[in-house]
Design a protein around this motif. Structure first.
Motif, mmCIF file in Angstrom:
data_model
loop_
_atom_site.group_PDB
_atom_site.id
_atom_site.type_symbol
_atom_site.label_atom_id
_atom_site.label_comp_id
_atom_site.label_asym_id
_atom_site.label_seq_id
_atom_site.Cartn_x
_atom_site.Cartn_y
_atom_site.Cartn_z
ATOM 1 N N GLN A 1 0.842 -1.219 0.000
ATOM 2 C CA GLN A 1 0.000 0.000 0.000
ATOM 3 C C GLN A 1 0.864 1.252 0.000
ATOM 4 O O GLN A 1 0.663 2.166 -0.805
ATOM 5 N N ASP A 2 1.843 1.289 0.898
ATOM 6 C CA ASP A 2 2.699 2.482 1.020
ATOM 7 C C ASP A 2 3.487 2.749 -0.254
ATOM 8 O O ASP A 2 3.895 3.888 -0.510
ATOM 9 N N SER A 3 3.732 1.706 -1.045
ATOM 10 C CA SER A 3 4.522 1.886 -2.271
ATOM 11 C C SER A 3 3.635 2.069 -3.493
ATOM 12 O O SER A 3 4.137 2.052 -4.621
ATOM 13 N N GLY A 4 2.332 2.122 -3.281
ATOM 14 C CA GLY A 4 1.415 2.246 -4.430
ATOM 15 C C GLY A 4 1.391 0.981 -5.268
ATOM 16 O O GLY A 4 1.111 1.009 -6.469
ATOM 17 N N ALA A 5 1.708 -0.155 -4.623
ATOM 18 C CA ALA A 5 1.793 -1.416 -5.374
ATOM 19 C C ALA A 5 0.751 -2.426 -4.902
ATOM 20 O O ALA A 5 0.876 -3.619 -5.194
ATOM 21 N N ALA A 6 -0.285 -1.945 -4.204
ATOM 22 C CA ALA A 6 -1.263 -2.893 -3.637
ATOM 23 C C ALA A 6 -1.900 -3.753 -4.728
ATOM 24 O O ALA A 6 -2.216 -4.921 -4.490
ATOM 25 N N HIS A 7 -2.056 -3.179 -5.932
ATOM 26 C CA HIS A 7 -2.698 -3.933 -7.016
ATOM 27 C C HIS A 7 -1.747 -4.958 -7.641
ATOM 28 O O HIS A 7 -2.158 -5.754 -8.487
ATOM 29 N N LEU A 8 -0.475 -4.959 -7.221
ATOM 30 C CA LEU A 8 0.516 -5.859 -7.825
ATOM 31 C C LEU A 8 0.811 -7.082 -6.960
ATOM 32 O O LEU A 8 1.546 -7.978 -7.373
ATOM 33 N N VAL A 9 0.255 -7.111 -5.748
ATOM 34 C CA VAL A 9 0.579 -8.196 -4.809
ATOM 35 C C VAL A 9 -0.707 -8.830 -4.278
ATOM 36 O O VAL A 9 -1.582 -8.114 -3.781
ATOM 37 N N ASP A 10 -0.822 -10.140 -4.400
ATOM 38 C CA ASP A 10 -1.942 -10.872 -3.779
ATOM 39 C C ASP A 10 -1.420 -11.536 -2.512
ATOM 40 O O ASP A 10 -0.357 -12.170 -2.541
ATOM 41 N N ILE A 11 -2.177 -11.377 -1.432
ATOM 42 C CA ILE A 11 -1.763 -11.980 -0.157
ATOM 43 C C ILE A 11 -2.846 -12.970 0.242
ATOM 44 O O ILE A 11 -3.997 -12.583 0.434
ATOM 45 N N ILE A 12 -2.470 -14.245 0.313
ATOM 46 C CA ILE A 12 -3.495 -15.264 0.580
ATOM 47 C C ILE A 12 -3.025 -16.217 1.688
ATOM 48 O O ILE A 12 -1.903 -16.117 2.172
ATOM 49 N N GLY A 13 -3.897 -17.139 2.043
ATOM 50 C CA GLY A 13 -3.505 -18.265 2.892
ATOM 51 C C GLY A 13 -3.609 -18.004 4.384
ATOM 52 O O GLY A 13 -3.849 -16.886 4.835
ATOM 53 N N TYR A 14 -3.412 -19.074 5.112
ATOM 54 C CA TYR A 14 -3.416 -19.045 6.575
ATOM 55 C C TYR A 14 -2.066 -18.515 7.064
ATOM 56 O O TYR A 14 -1.053 -18.651 6.371
ATOM 57 N N GLY A 15 -2.050 -17.969 8.277
ATOM 58 C CA GLY A 15 -0.796 -17.476 8.837
ATOM 59 C C GLY A 15 0.294 -18.542 8.870
ATOM 60 O O GLY A 15 1.458 -18.262 8.613
ATOM 61 N N CYS A 16 -0.088 -19.772 9.168
ATOM 62 C CA CYS A 16 0.928 -20.826 9.278
ATOM 63 C C CYS A 16 1.529 -21.196 7.930
ATOM 64 O O CYS A 16 2.560 -21.870 7.875
ATOM 65 N N LYS A 17 0.875 -20.759 6.839
ATOM 66 C CA LYS A 17 1.402 -21.055 5.489
ATOM 67 C C LYS A 17 0.907 -19.949 4.547
ATOM 68 O O LYS A 17 0.039 -20.167 3.699
ATOM 69 N N PRO A 18 1.448 -18.740 4.727
ATOM 70 C CA PRO A 18 0.962 -17.623 3.913
ATOM 71 C C PRO A 18 1.408 -17.759 2.456
ATOM 72 O O PRO A 18 2.435 -18.381 2.178
ATOM 73 N N GLY A 19 0.624 -17.177 1.556
ATOM 74 C CA GLY A 19 0.983 -17.224 0.134
ATOM 75 C C GLY A 19 1.014 -15.815 -0.443
ATOM 76 O O GLY A 19 0.200 -14.956 -0.055
ATOM 77 N N PHE A 20 1.978 -15.564 -1.329
ATOM 78 C CA PHE A 20 2.074 -14.258 -1.985
ATOM 79 C C PHE A 20 2.203 -14.502 -3.479
ATOM 80 O O PHE A 20 2.998 -15.351 -3.899
ATOM 81 N N SER A 21 1.422 -13.770 -4.283
ATOM 82 C CA SER A 21 1.671 -13.840 -5.725
ATOM 83 C C SER A 21 1.720 -12.420 -6.279
ATOM 84 O O SER A 21 1.256 -11.468 -5.629
ATOM 85 N N PHE A 22 2.295 -12.308 -7.467
ATOM 86 C CA PHE A 22 2.652 -10.982 -7.985
ATOM 87 C C PHE A 22 2.078 -10.784 -9.384
ATOM 88 O O PHE A 22 2.039 -11.719 -10.187
ATOM 89 N N ARG A 23 1.623 -9.554 -9.645
ATOM 90 C CA ARG A 23 0.969 -9.245 -10.914
ATOM 91 C C ARG A 23 1.746 -8.182 -11.666
ATOM 92 O O ARG A 23 2.472 -7.388 -11.066
ATOM 93 N N ASN A 24 1.528 -8.133 -12.976
ATOM 94 C CA ASN A 24 2.119 -7.061 -13.773
ATOM 95 C C ASN A 24 1.123 -5.894 -13.867
ATOM 96 O O ASN A 24 0.028 -5.953 -13.280
ATOM 97 N N GLY A 25 1.485 -4.860 -14.600
ATOM 98 C CA GLY A 25 0.637 -3.671 -14.709
ATOM 99 C C GLY A 25 -0.714 -3.955 -15.351
ATOM 100 O O GLY A 25 -1.669 -3.195 -15.181
#
Ligand SMILES: Cc1ncc(COP(=O)(O)O)c(C=O)c1O
Length: 440
Positions: free
Chosen positions: A340-364
């Motif tokens: 959010q602070d970097s203006g990139a909230a639309h480029l990062v997906d944050i998913i999953g449970y805390g014990c196994k968090p998942g992150f995926s990344f998007r282009n413009g």
């Protein structure tokens, strides 16, 4: 945050040798060069706590923790001591060691589906043994796996159902069907299409997505109504989501389940567990036709079993599971704020449970993007963090999380710029590729 001046000369030289001598240059595809950015370490020398050191002596904060096996941290004292004690007393014998019964008893006391236990050395063997037992018990050939599970086993029944199915006879591939997670109708449709032919449903009970209310119980009911077995692949979720496996959280007890990865803090142990009615077929105490279940030379290796007992006790005594959830949640929140602070909230997906968090990344353009993922990992590597994925461990402490979140912020900033100016300008090597693909 300053980027590090990282030299990888020895890494590159040794990786060249490994590439020449070992297909893929490693013994797990997910450790391959095609899975990491160009500035990642290639050959590891040692690990300690939450850090690993490469052969050039660079120190890395490890967020992947050896594919999720090192649940307590690298070279974790009490586990090493338990293993060392057995090593000096002999590691394998012509008859079972007392440790086999001891670990089996411990597992039976904590895992709801465990009435009997059979040990192996890797998760694939345990999962495939479950499939074999289901086929033997039901006398049926078809196996149903979950379409969204990325991996269940190295064996043909699973690999034949992927895009990388070269070398698997079509007759084998054709026996593996797929259903959709959280979609009972997709399971019903298969029972309608293959009446009396499905041996089992095998899948990860909980991965990134929460099970819909009633889904897992509904699937168990469907299996029982149709004479099939329900098998949970808990190789990843076991000893991470709950000490008794994700089956405790799900509130559904499968007929069989397979454990591996985290059960010995990186030592090689896996387990097929299940109800006596099924498991006993692999033993001597019945008069039916025999089933060749798991039988391996190294399955009873004493130091690994001792490591597993010590690991399970440490998880219990240190309240480690709660720590995994908290750690993962803090990283998820940190990533959300950094994006959010970097203006990139639309480029990062944050998913999953805390014990196994998942992150995926998007282009413009909003598409899931390998260059975006690679660039993010590259920027973390430039700051001394190795994050092919995130698997919280007991070794990850607040100071590590603070450091990681700082680095996330920088990496999100670079990601944002790259979507505006082009990834080629920022990427220093090739983008990562999926393991399961038809050609290199
Ligand atoms: C869900 C799941 N099941 C089974 C396996 C196989 O485990 P192993 O690599 O120990 O054979 C894996 C490995 O990544 C996995 O993620």
């Amino acid at each position: 945050m300053e980027t590090k001046n990282i030299k990888l000369d020895k890494n590159i030289e040794m990786a060249k040798k490994a590439q020449a001598l070992i297909p893929g240059g490693a013994h797990t595809y997910s450790k391959g060069d095609d899975q990491f950015p160009a500035n990642a370490p290639r050959i590891i020398d040692r690990g300690e706590g939450a850090h690993i050191y490469d052969v050039d002596g660079n120190k890395w904060l490890d967020l992947g923790m050896s594919l999720g096996t090192v649940i307590l941290g690298h070279a974790y004292g009490p586990v090493i001591e338990a293993a060392q004690k057995e090593l000096s007393r002999g590691c394998n014998f012509v008859r079972p060691s007392y440790l086999e019964g001891e670990l089996a008893e411990l597992m039976n006391s904590i895992i709801p589906s465990a009435e009997m236990v059979k040990f192996g050395k890797n998760g694939s063997d345990a999962v495939t043994a479950a499939v074999k037992l289901a086929r033997a018990y039901t006398g049926r050939d078809y196996v149903v796996r979950c379409a969204s599970d990325p991996f269940n086993s190295i064996h043909d029944w699973f690999i034949g159902s992927t895009v990388m199915n070269r070398g698997v006879p079509e007759a084998i591939s054709n026996l593996t069907l797929k259903f959709e997670y959280n979609n009972l109708d997709s399971a019903k449709a298969l029972f309608d299409q293959y009446p009396g032919k499905i041996a089992c449903f095998i899948f990860e009970p909980i991965a990134a997505t929460e099970p819909a209310p009633g889904f897992l119980q509904g699937l168990k009911d469907l299996c029982e109504k149709n004479g099939s077995l329900l098998i949970f692949d808990e190789v990843v979720s076991g000893f991470r989501f709950h000490i008794g496996g994700a089956q405790v959280i799900a509130g559904v007890t499968p007929h069989l389940s397979a454990f591996g990865k985290a059960m010995a803090n990186g030592f090689s142990v896996s387990a097929l567990v299940g109800q006596k009615e099924f498991m006993k077929l692999g033993g001597l105490g019945h008069d039916q036709e025999r089933v060749f279940l798991l039988s391996t030379t190294h399955g009873g290796e004493t130091h690994s079993l001792a490591a597993s007992i010590a690991t399970i006790k440490e998880i219990q005594n240190k309240n480690a599971i709660e720590h995994f959830y908290t750690t993962g949640r803090l990283l998820q929140e940190g990533m959300r704020k950094a994006a959010q602070d970097s203006g990139a909230a639309h480029l990062v997906d944050i998913i999953g449970y805390g014990c196994k968090p998942g992150f995926s990344f998007r282009n413009g353009q909003g598409e899931i993007s390998a260059p975006a993922r690679t660039l993010f990992m590259q920027e973390l590597c430039a700051r001394g963090i190795l994050m092919p994925y995130v698997v919280p461990s007991l070794a990850h402490q607040q100071e590590h999380l603070n450091y990681a979140v700082e680095a996330f912020k920088d990496a999100c900033g670079v990601l944002k710029k790259a979507t505006e100016e082009g990834f080629e300008k920022y990427l220093i090597g090739d983008a990562v590729k999926p393991v399961f693909r038809k050609f290199n």
